[in-house]
Each structure stands twice: as structure tokens, then as C-alpha cells.
Design a protein around this motif. Structure first.
Motif, PDB file in Angstrom:
ATOM      1  N   SER A 114       0.866  -1.223  -0.010  1.00 24.44           N
ATOM      2  CA  SER A 114      -0.026   0.242  -0.197  1.00 24.44           C
ATOM      3  C   SER A 114       0.743   1.204  -0.082  1.00 24.44           C
ATOM      4  O   SER A 114       0.207   2.461   0.085  1.00 24.44           O
ATOM      5  CB  SER A 114      -0.961   0.012   1.286  1.00 24.44           C
ATOM      6  N   THR A 115       2.187   1.190  -0.267  1.00 28.66           N
ATOM      7  CA  THR A 115       3.042   2.611  -0.125  1.00 28.66           C
ATOM      8  C   THR A 115       2.816   3.177  -1.411  1.00 28.66           C
ATOM      9  O   THR A 115       2.713   2.819  -2.469  1.00 28.66           O
ATOM     10  CB  THR A 115       4.592   1.792  -0.197  1.00 28.66           C
ATOM     11  N   GLU A 116       2.612   4.410  -1.175  1.00 32.33           N
ATOM     12  CA  GLU A 116       2.658   5.189  -2.292  1.00 32.33           C
ATOM     13  C   GLU A 116       3.842   5.854  -2.912  1.00 32.33           C
ATOM     14  O   GLU A 116       4.481   6.169  -2.169  1.00 32.33           O
ATOM     15  CB  GLU A 116       1.584   6.621  -1.807  1.00 32.33           C
ATOM     16  N   VAL A 117       3.960   5.607  -4.113  1.00 32.91           N
ATOM     17  CA  VAL A 117       5.163   6.275  -4.778  1.00 32.91           C
ATOM     18  C   VAL A 117       4.885   7.087  -6.050  1.00 32.91           C
ATOM     19  O   VAL A 117       3.775   7.145  -6.568  1.00 32.91           O
ATOM     20  CB  VAL A 117       5.570   4.816  -5.607  1.00 32.91           C
ATOM     21  N   ARG A 118       5.601   8.319  -6.115  1.00 35.18           N
ATOM     22  CA  ARG A 118       5.548   9.115  -6.984  1.00 35.18           C
ATOM     23  C   ARG A 118       6.694   9.417  -8.018  1.00 35.18           C
ATOM     24  O   ARG A 118       7.771   9.300  -7.274  1.00 35.18           O
ATOM     25  CB  ARG A 118       4.685  10.265  -6.251  1.00 35.18           C
ATOM     26  N   PHE A 119       6.505   9.554  -9.033  1.00 35.62           N
ATOM     27  CA  PHE A 119       7.779   9.890 -10.198  1.00 35.62           C
ATOM     28  C   PHE A 119       7.425  11.402 -10.458  1.00 35.62           C
ATOM     29  O   PHE A 119       6.502  11.868 -10.940  1.00 35.62           O
ATOM     30  CB  PHE A 119       7.719   9.089 -11.435  1.00 35.62           C
ATOM     31  N   ARG A 120       8.720  12.289 -10.228  1.00 40.82           N
ATOM     32  CA  ARG A 120       8.619  13.569 -10.587  1.00 40.82           C
ATOM     33  C   ARG A 120       9.733  13.817 -11.565  1.00 40.82           C
ATOM     34  O   ARG A 120      10.949  13.377 -11.423  1.00 40.82           O
ATOM     35  CB  ARG A 120       9.032  14.331  -9.114  1.00 40.82           C
ATOM     36  N   PRO A 121       9.169  14.724 -12.650  1.00 41.45           N
ATOM     37  CA  PRO A 121      10.078  14.966 -13.640  1.00 41.45           C
ATOM     38  C   PRO A 121      11.302  15.685 -13.103  1.00 41.45           C
ATOM     39  O   PRO A 121      11.002  16.567 -12.206  1.00 41.45           O
ATOM     40  CB  PRO A 121       9.433  15.862 -14.554  1.00 41.45           C
ATOM     41  N   HIS A 122      12.516  15.463 -13.669  1.00 44.64           N
ATOM     42  CA  HIS A 122      13.639  15.897 -13.002  1.00 44.64           C
ATOM     43  C   HIS A 122      14.660  15.979 -14.002  1.00 44.64           C
ATOM     44  O   HIS A 122      14.403  15.868 -15.358  1.00 44.64           O
ATOM     45  CB  HIS A 122      14.119  15.160 -12.021  1.00 44.64           C
ATOM     46  N   SER A 127      13.874  12.233 -17.326  1.00 42.32           N
ATOM     47  CA  SER A 127      14.596  11.808 -15.936  1.00 42.32           C
ATOM     48  C   SER A 127      13.425  12.010 -14.989  1.00 42.32           C
ATOM     49  O   SER A 127      12.736  12.757 -15.115  1.00 42.32           O
ATOM     50  CB  SER A 127      15.779  12.546 -15.425  1.00 42.32           C
ATOM     51  N   PHE A 128      13.729  11.316 -14.067  1.00 46.80           N
ATOM     52  CA  PHE A 128      12.623  11.511 -12.679  1.00 46.80           C
ATOM     53  C   PHE A 128      13.274  11.319 -11.628  1.00 46.80           C
ATOM     54  O   PHE A 128      14.221  10.793 -11.366  1.00 46.80           O
ATOM     55  CB  PHE A 128      11.468  10.355 -12.803  1.00 46.80           C
ATOM     56  N   GLU A 129      12.728  11.780 -10.457  1.00 43.19           N
ATOM     57  CA  GLU A 129      13.043  11.580  -8.750  1.00 43.19           C
ATOM     58  C   GLU A 129      11.661  10.612  -8.570  1.00 43.19           C
ATOM     59  O   GLU A 129      10.561  10.973  -8.742  1.00 43.19           O
ATOM     60  CB  GLU A 129      13.168  12.967  -8.103  1.00 43.19           C
ATOM     61  N   ILE A 130      12.044   9.725  -7.698  1.00 44.43           N
ATOM     62  CA  ILE A 130      11.050   9.077  -6.980  1.00 44.43           C
ATOM     63  C   ILE A 130      11.116   9.332  -5.753  1.00 44.43           C
ATOM     64  O   ILE A 130      12.025   9.373  -4.794  1.00 44.43           O
ATOM     65  CB  ILE A 130      11.510   7.445  -7.375  1.00 44.43           C
ATOM     66  N   ASP A 131       9.569   9.572  -5.145  1.00 45.01           N
ATOM     67  CA  ASP A 131       9.366   9.949  -3.922  1.00 45.01           C
ATOM     68  C   ASP A 131       8.423   8.629  -3.361  1.00 45.01           C
ATOM     69  O   ASP A 131       7.657   8.297  -4.070  1.00 45.01           O
ATOM     70  CB  ASP A 131       8.387  11.229  -3.656  1.00 45.01           C
ATOM     71  N   VAL A 132       8.767   8.532  -2.033  1.00 41.87           N
ATOM     72  CA  VAL A 132       7.832   7.420  -1.177  1.00 41.87           C
ATOM     73  C   VAL A 132       7.273   8.430  -0.371  1.00 41.87           C
ATOM     74  O   VAL A 132       7.787   9.166   0.566  1.00 41.87           O
ATOM     75  CB  VAL A 132       8.817   6.364  -0.629  1.00 41.87           C
ATOM     76  N   LYS A 133       5.715   8.200  -0.263  1.00 34.81           N
ATOM     77  CA  LYS A 133       4.970   8.744   1.040  1.00 34.81           C
ATOM     78  C   LYS A 133       5.412   7.991   2.393  1.00 34.81           C
ATOM     79  O   LYS A 133       5.212   6.748   2.357  1.00 34.81           O
ATOM     80  CB  LYS A 133       3.636   8.755   0.601  1.00 34.81           C
ATOM     81  N   LEU A 134       5.770   8.829   3.205  1.00 31.08           N
ATOM     82  CA  LEU A 134       6.201   8.246   4.583  1.00 31.08           C
ATOM     83  C   LEU A 134       5.094   8.554   5.579  1.00 31.08           C
ATOM     84  O   LEU A 134       4.787   9.782   5.995  1.00 31.08           O
ATOM     85  CB  LEU A 134       7.652   8.712   4.970  1.00 31.08           C
ATOM     86  N   GLY A 184      16.900   8.598  -8.058  1.00 32.94           N
ATOM     87  CA  GLY A 184      16.825   9.232  -9.315  1.00 32.94           C
ATOM     88  C   GLY A 184      16.765   8.200 -10.424  1.00 32.94           C
ATOM     89  O   GLY A 184      17.059   7.008 -10.194  1.00 32.94           O
ATOM     90  N   CYS A 185      16.078   8.320 -11.540  1.00 31.82           N
ATOM     91  CA  CYS A 185      15.844   7.240 -12.596  1.00 31.82           C
ATOM     92  C   CYS A 185      15.665   7.944 -14.021  1.00 31.82           C
ATOM     93  O   CYS A 185      15.218   9.216 -13.944  1.00 31.82           O
ATOM     94  CB  CYS A 185      15.026   6.324 -12.096  1.00 31.82           C
ATOM     95  N   GLY A 186      15.645   7.374 -14.938  1.00 30.45           N
ATOM     96  CA  GLY A 186      15.131   7.770 -16.233  1.00 30.45           C
ATOM     97  C   GLY A 186      15.586   6.736 -17.420  1.00 30.45           C
ATOM     98  O   GLY A 186      16.126   5.683 -17.106  1.00 30.45           O
ATOM     99  N   MET A 187      15.458   7.338 -18.477  1.00 30.94           N
ATOM    100  CA  MET A 187      15.689   6.462 -19.743  1.00 30.94           C
ATOM    101  C   MET A 187      17.206   6.812 -20.212  1.00 30.94           C
ATOM    102  O   MET A 187      17.240   7.990 -20.163  1.00 30.94           O
ATOM    103  CB  MET A 187      14.828   6.704 -20.918  1.00 30.94           C
ATOM    104  N   VAL A 188      18.110   5.814 -20.470  1.00 33.22           N
ATOM    105  CA  VAL A 188      19.296   6.143 -20.693  1.00 33.22           C
ATOM    106  C   VAL A 188      19.371   7.114 -22.016  1.00 33.22           C
ATOM    107  O   VAL A 188      18.614   6.763 -23.255  1.00 33.22           O
ATOM    108  CB  VAL A 188      20.014   4.804 -20.900  1.00 33.22           C
ATOM    109  N   ASP A 189      20.453   8.206 -21.760  1.00 30.30           N
ATOM    110  CA  ASP A 189      20.341   9.140 -22.852  1.00 30.30           C
ATOM    111  C   ASP A 189      21.195   8.820 -23.950  1.00 30.30           C
ATOM    112  O   ASP A 189      22.289   8.048 -23.727  1.00 30.30           O
ATOM    113  CB  ASP A 189      21.187  10.400 -22.246  1.00 30.30           C
ATOM    114  N   PRO A 190      20.648   8.545 -25.267  1.00 31.52           N
ATOM    115  CA  PRO A 190      21.419   8.006 -26.499  1.00 31.52           C
ATOM    116  C   PRO A 190      22.746   8.525 -26.284  1.00 31.52           C
ATOM    117  O   PRO A 190      23.816   7.868 -26.839  1.00 31.52           O
ATOM    118  CB  PRO A 190      20.713   8.540 -27.605  1.00 31.52           C
ATOM    119  N   ALA A 191      23.247   9.927 -25.796  1.00 32.90           N
ATOM    120  CA  ALA A 191      24.470  10.295 -25.787  1.00 32.90           C
ATOM    121  C   ALA A 191      25.403   9.593 -24.901  1.00 32.90           C
ATOM    122  O   ALA A 191      26.730   9.483 -25.335  1.00 32.90           O
ATOM    123  CB  ALA A 191      24.682  11.555 -25.261  1.00 32.90           C
TER     124      ALA A 191
END
Ligand code: DAH
Length: 338
Positions: free
Chosen positions: A238-246, A254-261, A275-282
Motif C-alpha cells: 500500500s506504499t504510495e510512490v510518485r515519479f517527479r520529472p527531474h 529523468s525522474f526523481e522518485i518519492d515515497v510517502k512516509l 533518481g531514474c530515467g531512460m538512458v540518454d542516447p549520448a
């Protein structure tokens, strides 16, 4: 002969009762019942006893042997009791038993092992890289330009040689892509170093868990599904997770991931854990250049990456308010994990 037997018995019983310790008692036993013991020798003479007396003398011998044996046994028990009591003299046997201290794994080890366990079940393999890195693996290959603030002397520990203490575990992404080809699914837990001001949420050495997933048709939903599943396994469904553009130089988007505590008695709070995201082609292009091949053709391969703060995960999991507790090794803090 009768008198002789009686005399031996009397003598033996006196010796037994006078024995001060188990050795003296044994001497007394050998003297009477041993191979050359007094009673043994007398018993050997029974063959010369007239036939009609044999039964009576035999009985007498048996009675003497029984009496002596019983006396030996009683005396041995008595002597042991005395010795036991002497050994315990001065010891209060009614005192509570001494406490046995049980050790435990450190909370960081616990959370790291749990995280690894979940991700390995999902098909990720462990990877590794050096903590003393070079700028290429820590920054350049990760599309981080020379003027990026993370490369500042103020933020990064540099050696005179130009090498540095890795500021993140993302360098293991590069190390892995140098030696492996797609598909890649790795995780790399380890230490990272920054010249941060030390306070309740920052240390100059902290722990991350890096992840890299590369294949064909890897997409954003794969990233989201993987990390949401991971966090639900770790913290509960039931943990709430959110992805925030970064923004990160090496992923796009790219995103930052937050967990609701939610801590009892406190307003719920979003805590940033990764932090996470799709690998940059560069990144693929710079890897191809250093590999001198096209194994990571940006037209064909896609992937996602993530980097989590293990210290943060531990703090969330156990409601630890000050990150410094994780390195102080204060037994009063650590023993709650036993
Ligand atoms: N290396 C980043 C940091 O230390 C975290 C991170 C962000 C890792 C995005 C990643 C990623 O792999 O894709 O802040």
C-alpha cells in the motif's frame, strides 16, 4: 580364616572411612580388592579349606566383599559432594544468569540485502566498480559536461592524480557497458562520496544502489513498473510512490522518485529516495566510442537506469531521524535490530 576375614573387613572399612580424597579411597580399594589385595589373597586360599567349611567361608567372603564395596561407593559419593561444595564456595548460585548478548546485522546491511533479494528475483545480476574512479567513468561517459556543478572541487573529493572518489554509483553503468553487451540487467550497491556539509540527512560517505536495464524496446512503463513493484515489495503493497520529472545528464526523460512516509502522529511526508530515467542516447554513443564498436546502437537499444539512496531507504523503513546514527556504531541504537 574367619578371624582373618573379619580383621581384613574391619581394617578396610577403617581405611575407607579415613580416606580424605578420591585417590586415598582408590588406594584403599586396591589394597583390599585389587589383584594382590588382602581379601583377594585370602579368597584364593579357599581351595585349601576343608570341604564342609567351604560354604560358610564362601559366604563370609561374599559378605565382606559386599560390605566393603558398599562402603567404597558411599564414601565416593560423600567425597564428591564435599568437592562440589568446595568448588562452589563463594559463588551465589541464586544470582540471575549472565546475559547473553546477541549480535545483529547493521540496518544498512539488512536493507541492502533485502533490496538485492527483490531485484535478483526480478532478474538483475550484481555488478561492481571501483570507488576510486576517473572523470571519464564518473562524469564524461555519463554525458556530464566539464562545467557541471557536480564536478566542482567543492563537491567532489579529488586526488592529486586527478582521480576522484566516485560521487555516485552510476559509474558502474559505464564499467558494465564496457565489458558486456545488451541485454544488460545489473544492480550495483556501493559507497559514494561527496563533500557535503554533514547534518541529520547528509554524510560525506553514503550508500547507493544503482540499476541498469538495457535491451530492445525497453520503455518508460518498464522503468515505472519495475521500480513501483520493487518499492511495494520493500515497503509493503500500500506504499504510495510518485515519479517527479527531474534532470540528470545521463537520462532523458529523468525522474526523481518519492515515497510517502507515514509516521504515527505526524503528517504524511513525501521523501525522495531515488533518481531514474531512460538512458540518454549520448551515453550509448560515448560507450560505443570507447568500445570502438556499435554494440549500443542508439537506433536499436534502449534502457533505463536508476540510483537509490540506501541510507534513505533504511531511514524510511525504520523511522531513523538522523543519518549519522548509521555510522556511529552506538550499540544502544544498533541493538534494536538484533
Ligand atoms: N546518480 C544520481 C545521483 O547520485 C542518481 C541517478 C539518477 C542514478 C538517475 C541513475 C539515474 O541511474 O538514471 O544523484
Amino acid at each position: 580364616m574367619k578371624e582373618q576375614i573379619e580383621a581384613i573387613q574391619t581394617e578396610a572399612l577403617a581405611q575407607i572411612s579415613a580416606a580424605a580424597d578420591e585417590r586415598a579411597l582408590d588406594d584403599a580399594r586396591v589394597a583390599v580388592l585389587g589383584k594382590k589385595g588382602t581379601l583377594t589373597l585370602v579368597a584364593a586360599g579357599i581351595k585349601d579349606v576343608p570341604k564342609e567349611d567351604k560354604a560358610a567361608v564362601g559366604q563370609l567372603l561374599n559378605a565382606a566383599r559386599t560390605a566393603i564395596t558398599a562402603a567404597l561407593e558411599d564414601k565416593q559419593i560423600a567425597l564428591r559432594e564435599v568437592a562440589d561444595r568446595a568448588a562452589l564456595a563463594g559463588i551465589d548460585v541464586t544470582l540471575p544468569a549472565r546475559q547473553v548478548h546477541v549480535g545483529s546485522l547493521h540496518p544498512l546491511t539488512l536493507i541492502r540485502d533485502q533490496a538485492i533479494g527483490i531485484l535478483r528475483r526480478m532478474g538483475f545480476a550484481l555488478a561492481d566498480g571501483p570507488e576510486i574512479e576517473d572523470e571519464f567513468h564518473c562524469f564524461d561517459a555519463l554525458n556530464t559536461p566539464a562545467d557541471h556543478p557536480a564536478r566542482n572541487e567543492k563537491d567532489t573529493f579529488y586526488f592529486d592524480s586527478g582521480k576522484l572518489l566516485r560521487t555516485h554509483t552510476s559509474s558502474v553503468q559505464i564499467r558494465t557497458m564496457e565489458t558486456q553487451t545488451p541485454p544488460i540487467r545489473i544492480i550495483a550497491p556501493g559507497s559514494a562520496y561527496r563533500r557535503d556539509e554533514i547534518d541529520a540527512t547528509h554524510l560525506s560517505v553514503f550508500n547507493q544502489l544503482e540499476g541498469l536495464y538495457i535491451g530492445t524496446d525497453v520503455s518508460l512503463p518498464d522503468l515505472k513498473g519495475t521500480l513501483e513493484y520493487f518499492l511495494h515489495e520493500l515497503f509493503g503493497p500500500s506504499t504510495e510512490v510518485r515519479f517527479r520529472p527531474h534532470f540528470f545528464p545521463f537520462t532523458e526523460p529523468s525522474f526523481e522518485i518519492d515515497v510517502k512516509l507515514t509516521v504515527k502522529g505526524q503528517a504524511p511526508k513525501w521523501i525522495e529516495i531515488a533518481g531514474c530515467g531512460m538512458v540518454d542516447p549520448a551515453v550509448f554513443e560515448s560507450i560505443n566510442k570507447s568500445r570502438k564498436d556499435n554494440a549500443f546502437d542508439p537506433e536499436k537499444v534502449t534502457g533505463f537506469a536508476f540510483g537509490m539512496g540506501l541510507d534513505r531507504l533504511a531511514m524510511i523503513r525504520w523511522g531513523i531521524k538522523d543519518i549519522r546514527l548509521l555510522i556511529e556504531n552506538d550499540a544502544r541504537f544498533l541493538k534494536q535490530f538484533a
